[in-house]
Design a protein around this motif. Structure first.
Motif, short mmCIF file in Angstrom:
data_model
loop_
_atom_site.label_atom_id
_atom_site.label_comp_id
_atom_site.label_asym_id
_atom_site.label_seq_id
_atom_site.Cartn_x
_atom_site.Cartn_y
_atom_site.Cartn_z
N LEU A 199 0.82 -1.20 0.00
CA LEU A 199 0.00 0.00 0.00
C LEU A 199 0.86 1.26 0.00
O LEU A 199 0.60 2.22 -0.75
CB LEU A 199 -0.93 -0.01 1.22
N ARG A 225 1.21 3.78 -3.21
CA ARG A 225 0.88 5.20 -3.10
C ARG A 225 2.06 6.07 -3.55
O ARG A 225 1.87 7.10 -4.21
CB ARG A 225 0.49 5.53 -1.67
N GLU A 266 -7.07 3.79 1.98
CA GLU A 266 -5.82 3.06 2.20
C GLU A 266 -5.87 2.31 3.53
O GLU A 266 -5.50 1.13 3.62
CB GLU A 266 -4.63 4.04 2.20
#
Length: 439
Positions: free
Chosen positions: A216, A220, A236
């Motif tokens: 994650l 990002r 998220e």
């Protein structure tokens, strides 16, 4: 991570709270549908057992643990079948090839290698596994060569393979069952000794959670670097919580299934341990076949989404002529795809024969049906160009859940075949409707 103005661009307007949630988190709606169907199957079989028999056994640690082990062999092959179907081919030979590879490995470790290396030699199980995977890969590559360079349709090539390799497996051992396999080899099939225990499972679970968080954060970072729209921070955190929650829940589940009392006594006697009056609790933890399936799923997902090979597969599936005009060697790619399918079939043969502790001529029968069904139920389009690895694994879990549930409630084999056939037809029909709406 801090909120930026572009954080809100990924959410956009939605038709409702659920629509906005799905758009912000970018969760695949087809994945949600498969998960929903899986939960419905589990709950339905459990409630049926509770109402009719007075004891629902489907949603128990023991049954779910066994279900995960039974899914591993089909799931491994389904990961390869996704690539085959994406490129508009089919492989009907995987069940027979599994049986043939298992028979070769059985003969190697029971009849051949002990004569050369000595009974119980530590290299026997390794060499047997290498031989099985090599045989599967070579036969898969041969199938691909016939399809790509000789222009024979994959349906005909693999249908012939279904008959040839089943017959060859019978001739190799004259119809005999090769048993028992090497003791270390048998651990790959699962069971009390073929699991990693509570501590090992927690280590795997924590590593998996760390991997989810890293994916994650890194995802990002890459989105920001290439100026792609960012998901909202709450999305998220939600994805991270869902992923880690699923992993931790799986660890708790497999650790809740203890070794049988008899196995515990044998283990205690062999290791000089005194069993307390109340008994000794030893958790199974994750079974080795399940971990193999997880590694295959991760590796195949990386191959499909992060490599040139994966992009070529999708390009060929989308439009083979355009892919060839773009410079992709479609024939050589076809050989590699079928060789990879054969490799995974050989690996699956290791898991299946180790679980049975033997190689039989009937091993793998009808597996081609379940593998293709798992891929299609998981969202792989028979029209080509669309498919996911995680979808195929969930599809394999759906198929095995149906089989296990019908056995638990007492359906005979004929009814099981009818249900599986209906589910396969419905899966293709749903795929057709989905593609029609997407146009």
């Amino acid at each position: 991570m801090t909120q930026t103005p572009s954080d809100t661009t990924a959410s956009g307007p939605g038709t409702g709270a659920i629509g906005r949630f799905l758009k912000a988190t970018e969760i695949d709606t087809r994945l949600l549908g498969m998960v929903g169907a899986l939960i419905a199957i589990w709950v339905g079989f459990h409630l049926y057992g509770t109402i009719v028999n007075g004891n629902g056994v489907f949603l128990t640690p023991r049954n779910l643990w066994n279900l995960s082990v039974q899914t591993a062999s089909i799931g491994i092959m389904a990961c390869g079948m996704v690539l085959v179907i994406i490129t508009r081919h089919i492989d009907l030979s995987v069940g027979s090839l599994l049986g043939f590879s298992a028979m070769v490995m059985g003969i190697a470790q029971v009849w051949v290698l002990p004569q050369w290396l000595g009974l119980g030699h530590p290299l026997i199980w390794i060499l047997a596994g290498v031989v099985g995977i090599a045989v599967g890969s070579a036969i898969g590559a041969f199938h691909g060569w016939l399809v790509a360079y000789r222009g024979i349709p994959a349906f005909i090539v693999t249908l012939g393979g279904l008959l040839v390799w089943r017959g060859a497996a019978f001739l190799l051992a004259r119809g005999e069952t090769i048993s028992p396999v090497d003791a270390t080899f048998a651990l790959i099939g699962g069971g009390p000794y073929g699991s990693i225990g509570a501590t090992g499972s927690w280590i795997v679970g924590l590593l998996a959670c760390a991997g989810i968080v890293w994916m994650l954060v890194n995802g990002r970072k890459q989105r920001r670097e290439f100026e792609f729209p960012l998901r909202p921070m709450w999305a998220e955190y939600t994805l991270g919580a869902l992923g880690c929650g699923l992993v931790i829940g799986s660890v708790l589940l497999v650790n809740a299934y203890p070794w049988p009392v008899g196995i515990v006594k044998q283990y205690a006697e062999a290791n000089g341990i005194t069993v307390p009056e109340g008994g000794m609790y030893i958790s199974h933890g994750f079974a080795i076949p399940v971990l193999i399936l997880a590694v295959v799923g991760i590796a195949m997902t990386f191959l499909m989404t992060r490599t040139r090979f994966g992009r070529y597969v999708l390009a060929i599936g989308g439009n083979p002529d355009a892919a060839e005009l773009a410079g992709i060697d479609t024939r050589w790619m076809t050989v590699k795809i079928f060789a990879l399918m054969g490799f995974l079939t050989g690996l699956s043969a290791i898991v299946a024969s180790a679980r049975l502790n033997s190689a039989t001529n009937s091993l793998g029968q009808l597996d081609e049906l379940y593998v293709i069904a798992a891929a299609v139920i998981g969202g792989t389009s028979l029209a080509g160009g669309v498919g996911t690895i995680y979808g195929a694994i969930i599809g394999a879990l759906v198929m095995q859940s149906l089989k296990t549930g019908m056995v638990l409630i007492g359906f005979d084999a004929a009814m099981q075949d009818i249900v599986v056939g209906i589910v396969l037809v419905l899966a293709v029909y749903v795929d057709k409707l989905y593609r029609t709406r997407a146009k």
